[in-house]
Scaffold this motif. Structure first.
Motif, PDB file in Angstrom:
ATOM      1  N   UNK A 163      -1.258  30.014  31.391  1.00  0.00           N
ATOM      2  CA  UNK A 163      -1.834  30.252  30.923  1.00  0.00           C
ATOM      3  C   UNK A 163      -2.692  31.771  30.709  1.00  0.00           C
ATOM      4  N   UNK A 164      -3.392  32.590  29.586  1.00  0.00           N
ATOM      5  CA  UNK A 164      -3.743  33.381  29.467  1.00  0.00           C
ATOM      6  C   UNK A 164      -4.484  34.103  30.735  1.00  0.00           C
ATOM      7  N   UNK A 165      -5.004  33.521  31.951  1.00  0.00           N
ATOM      8  CA  UNK A 165      -5.502  33.772  33.176  1.00  0.00           C
ATOM      9  C   UNK A 165      -4.228  34.393  33.821  1.00  0.00           C
ATOM     10  N   UNK A 166      -3.581  33.019  33.766  1.00  0.00           N
ATOM     11  CA  UNK A 166      -2.566  33.289  34.706  1.00  0.00           C
ATOM     12  C   UNK A 166      -2.405  32.519  35.359  1.00  0.00           C
ATOM     13  N   UNK A 167      -2.633  31.237  35.373  1.00  0.00           N
ATOM     14  CA  UNK A 167      -2.642  30.031  35.901  1.00  0.00           C
ATOM     15  C   UNK A 167      -1.887  28.794  35.235  1.00  0.00           C
ATOM     16  N   UNK A 168      -0.969  28.281  36.452  1.00  0.00           N
ATOM     17  CA  UNK A 168       0.638  27.617  35.680  1.00  0.00           C
ATOM     18  C   UNK A 168       0.051  26.623  34.710  1.00  0.00           C
ATOM     19  N   UNK A 169       0.650  26.772  34.026  1.00  0.00           N
ATOM     20  CA  UNK A 169       0.254  25.627  32.936  1.00  0.00           C
ATOM     21  C   UNK A 169       1.947  24.512  32.868  1.00  0.00           C
ATOM     22  N   UNK A 170       1.387  23.109  33.466  1.00  0.00           N
ATOM     23  CA  UNK A 170       3.041  22.388  33.517  1.00  0.00           C
ATOM     24  C   UNK A 170       3.318  21.886  32.056  1.00  0.00           C
ATOM     25  N   UNK A 171       4.443  22.091  31.232  1.00  0.00           N
ATOM     26  CA  UNK A 171       5.658  21.557  30.180  1.00  0.00           C
ATOM     27  C   UNK A 171       5.959  20.430  29.906  1.00  0.00           C
TER      28      UNK A 171
END
Length: 64
Positions: free
Chosen positions: A27-35
């Protein structure tokens, strides 16, 4: 295999995105997003590399 992420553990290193960009983003803060929550056998190598390269163990394979 089923994938889960614990965003609270993520430090934003981005190793997961480099290893398996079709399954992980940031995300915009660098935190992982599971796609995608499910990965087939054809993607096992990339997903396992993402899991093992995560410095905070924020990614987990919960089923095979």
């Amino acid at each position: 295999m089923k994938l889960t992420v614990d965003a609270r553990k993520c430090c934003g290193s981005g190793q997961c995105v480099l290893a398996a960009p079709e399954f992980f983003d940031q995300d915009d803060t660098g935190i992982v997003v599971l796609l995608a929550e499910e990965a087939g056998d054809d993607a096992a190598g990339d997903v396992e590399e993402a899991v093992f390269s995560c410095p905070t163990a924020a990614i987990e394979i919960v089923g095979r």
